[in-house]
Design a protein around this motif. Structure first.
Motif, PDB file in Angstrom:
ATOM      1  N   PRO A 179       0.797  -1.220   0.000  1.00 25.75           N
ATOM      2  CA  PRO A 179       0.000   0.000   0.000  1.00 25.75           C
ATOM      3  C   PRO A 179       0.834   1.276   0.000  1.00 25.75           C
ATOM      4  O   PRO A 179       0.286   2.366  -0.001  1.00 25.75           O
ATOM      5  N   HIS A 180       2.147   1.148   0.034  1.00 23.53           N
ATOM      6  CA  HIS A 180       3.015   2.320   0.148  1.00 23.53           C
ATOM      7  C   HIS A 180       3.247   2.997  -1.201  1.00 23.53           C
ATOM      8  O   HIS A 180       3.217   2.352  -2.242  1.00 23.53           O
ATOM      9  N   ARG A 215       9.507  -1.820   3.518  1.00 25.78           N
ATOM     10  CA  ARG A 215       9.213  -1.347   4.877  1.00 25.78           C
ATOM     11  C   ARG A 215       8.929  -2.509   5.817  1.00 25.78           C
ATOM     12  O   ARG A 215       8.349  -3.522   5.436  1.00 25.78           O
ATOM     13  N   THR A 216       9.334  -2.327   7.059  1.00 23.45           N
ATOM     14  CA  THR A 216       9.062  -3.308   8.105  1.00 23.45           C
ATOM     15  C   THR A 216       7.615  -3.161   8.553  1.00 23.45           C
ATOM     16  O   THR A 216       7.169  -2.059   8.859  1.00 23.45           O
ATOM     17  N   TRP A 274      14.119 -11.193  14.228  1.00 20.49           N
ATOM     18  CA  TRP A 274      13.552 -11.198  12.874  1.00 20.49           C
ATOM     19  C   TRP A 274      12.547 -10.076  12.703  1.00 20.49           C
ATOM     20  O   TRP A 274      12.014  -9.542  13.664  1.00 20.49           O
ATOM     21  N   SER A 275      12.311  -9.735  11.435  1.00 19.00           N
ATOM     22  CA  SER A 275      11.312  -8.734  11.050  1.00 19.00           C
ATOM     23  C   SER A 275      10.603  -9.212   9.795  1.00 19.00           C
ATOM     24  O   SER A 275      11.202  -9.873   8.951  1.00 19.00           O
ATOM     25  N   LEU A 276       9.328  -8.854   9.671  1.00 19.44           N
ATOM     26  CA  LEU A 276       8.554  -9.154   8.467  1.00 19.44           C
ATOM     27  C   LEU A 276       8.472  -7.873   7.655  1.00 19.44           C
ATOM     28  O   LEU A 276       8.060  -6.828   8.169  1.00 19.44           O
ATOM     29  N   LEU A 277       8.856  -7.957   6.402  1.00 22.35           N
ATOM     30  CA  LEU A 277       8.817  -6.802   5.517  1.00 22.35           C
ATOM     31  C   LEU A 277       7.510  -6.783   4.735  1.00 22.35           C
ATOM     32  O   LEU A 277       6.834  -7.811   4.598  1.00 22.35           O
ATOM     33  N   LEU A 288      13.140 -11.126   7.388  1.00 26.61           N
ATOM     34  CA  LEU A 288      14.551 -10.731   7.435  1.00 26.61           C
ATOM     35  C   LEU A 288      15.079 -11.044   8.826  1.00 26.61           C
ATOM     36  O   LEU A 288      14.511 -10.591   9.827  1.00 26.61           O
ATOM     37  N   PHE A 289      16.152 -11.820   8.890  1.00 24.89           N
ATOM     38  CA  PHE A 289      16.734 -12.213  10.171  1.00 24.89           C
ATOM     39  C   PHE A 289      17.908 -11.314  10.528  1.00 24.89           C
ATOM     40  O   PHE A 289      18.561 -10.734   9.661  1.00 24.89           O
ATOM     41  N   GLU A 290      18.157 -11.226  11.828  1.00 26.44           N
ATOM     42  CA  GLU A 290      19.213 -10.370  12.367  1.00 26.44           C
ATOM     43  C   GLU A 290      20.579 -10.677  11.749  1.00 26.44           C
ATOM     44  O   GLU A 290      21.401  -9.780  11.584  1.00 26.44           O
TER      45      GLU A 290
END
Length: 63
Positions: A3-4, A20-21, A30-33, A39-41
């Protein structure tokens, strides 16, 4: 779909880490983009299709 504006890079492109996270769990590493990439550290990645990208952090002291 993203949506960005402008849209985030797709999960299959080379710039996928620039998305974007949307969910961050730094305590778990970890983070979901926005594009569905986890994406892992350690710089490893899990793509939406299940493909694994090995960590690609630069090695310290190597030139």
């Amino acid at each position: 779909m993203c949506p960005h504006e402008p849209s985030c890079p797709s999960a299959d492109g080379p710039g996928r880490e620039a998305a974007r996270t949307v969910v961050a769990h730094p305590e778990q590493g970890w983070s979901l983009l926005c594009n569905g990439v986890v994406l892992f550290e350690d710089t490893g990645e899990l793509l939406p299709d299940g493909a694994v990208i090995e960590p690609h952090r630069p090695l310290a002291g190597v030139s």
